[in-house]
Design a protein around this motif. Structure first.
Motif, short mmCIF file in Angstrom:
data_model
loop_
_atom_site.label_atom_id
_atom_site.label_comp_id
_atom_site.label_asym_id
_atom_site.label_seq_id
_atom_site.Cartn_x
_atom_site.Cartn_y
_atom_site.Cartn_z
N PRO A 91 0.83 -1.21 0.00
CA PRO A 91 0.00 0.00 0.00
C PRO A 91 0.86 1.26 0.00
N ALA A 92 0.35 2.29 -0.67
CA ALA A 92 1.13 3.52 -0.84
C ALA A 92 1.46 4.18 0.49
N ASP A 93 0.63 3.98 1.52
CA ASP A 93 0.87 4.64 2.80
C ASP A 93 1.78 3.83 3.72
N GLU A 94 2.33 2.71 3.25
CA GLU A 94 3.23 1.90 4.06
C GLU A 94 4.68 2.17 3.65
N ALA A 114 11.08 3.39 7.48
CA ALA A 114 10.26 4.55 7.14
C ALA A 114 11.02 5.87 7.23
#
Length: 277
Positions: A91-94, A114
């Motif tokens: 997923p793009a938010d991970e 991150a």
């Protein structure tokens, strides 16, 4: 930052899911993460995983040839589990994967980071103690044999702020910024007081709070999916990350100060005699 309670539950998950399974594929996407260039993780293809263990904030996966894949999670590292048949794209938010490890049967796990710089490290070693950060670790409060005497050794007569001592991996393994705030709040000790001035009663409170906080958090996290562990940690905090909110013990407003480049939180009434840091 990953700390010992969440890393312990992560290790238990990996031990349950990977033992007895062969590494069919290893793909390193960020070569700066490799810390043993003469023994890269790609050389583990074909090896069978035999166990998973924790050393402070580090994950150590053992293999059938006696070697160990050590993942030093650094400041923002973590592991993402990808069941067989799951979408290849995260997923793009991970956070992005720095390396991927494919297992027999189709499952795989990814190590992620991150941060804006690579803090995660991958080591392939004959003994986890060959990783310098692991070799220097102090006693672990999660271990059943951890004692008040171990904490006394860490504190000594040092003219060093007690919060810094709690986070010093060479003295006490596995505690970072968040749990040090929680421990000190439970012990009713100022984060900036020097270890040398703590009397016997304060040292006993600190020992009891350290053990209760670390072991209690491990028990509370068990059963939570590994992709939810960080969020569960945040939700469980009493003072850390709660600046401006009411202290759950006395109702005073939780304060904040900068410590070693990070924000730390405390209760003025419970910990500092009403003094704002």
């Amino acid at each position: 930052m990953p700390e010992s309670p969440e890393v312990q539950v992560l290790v238990e998950f990996l031990d349950q899911q990977t033992v007895g399974r062969t590494l069919d594929d290893v793909d390193v996407l960020e070569f700066r993460a490799i810390k043993t260039r003469t023994a890269p993780p790609t050389g583990l293809v074909g090896r069978t995983l035999t166990g998973a263990g924790r050393h402070g904030k580090h994950v150590a996966l053992s293999l059938d040839d006696g070697t160990h894949l050590v993942v030093s999670l650094g400041r923002h590292g973590w592991v993402r589990w990808r069941p067989a048949g799951s979408d290849d794209a995260a997923p793009a938010d991970e956070p992005p994967a720095l390396a991927e490890f494919g297992l027999a049967g189709g499952d795989r796990f990814e190590v992620t980071d991150a941060g804006s710089w690579v803090s995660l490290g991958l080591f392939v070693v004959d003994d986890a103690l060959a990783v310098p950060a692991i070799a220097k670790l102090g006693p672990d409060p999660a271990a059943p044999e951890y004692s008040a005497a171990d904490l006394d050794v860490a504190l000594g007569g040092r003219r060093k702020q007690v919060k810094a001592v709690l986070q010093e991996q060479e003295s006490i393994a596995g505690i970072g910024n968040a749990y040090s705030d929680e421990i000190l709040h439970l012990a009713k000790i100022s984060p900036v007081v020097h270890a040398a001035v703590l009397d016997d009663a304060a040292r006993q409170r600190l020992y009891e709070a350290t053990v209760a906080t670390v072991r209690g958090a491990i028990d509370a996290r068990r059963g939570i999916p590994i992709d939810r562990l960080k969020a569960a940690k945040v939700e469980a905090m009493r003072v850390h990350g709660r600046a401006g909110e009411a202290c759950p013990v006395c109702g005073d407003t939780i304060g904040e100060f900068t410590f070693s480049g990070a924000a730390a939180q405390y209760c003025p009434t419970c910990q500092t005699g009403g003094v704002q840091l």
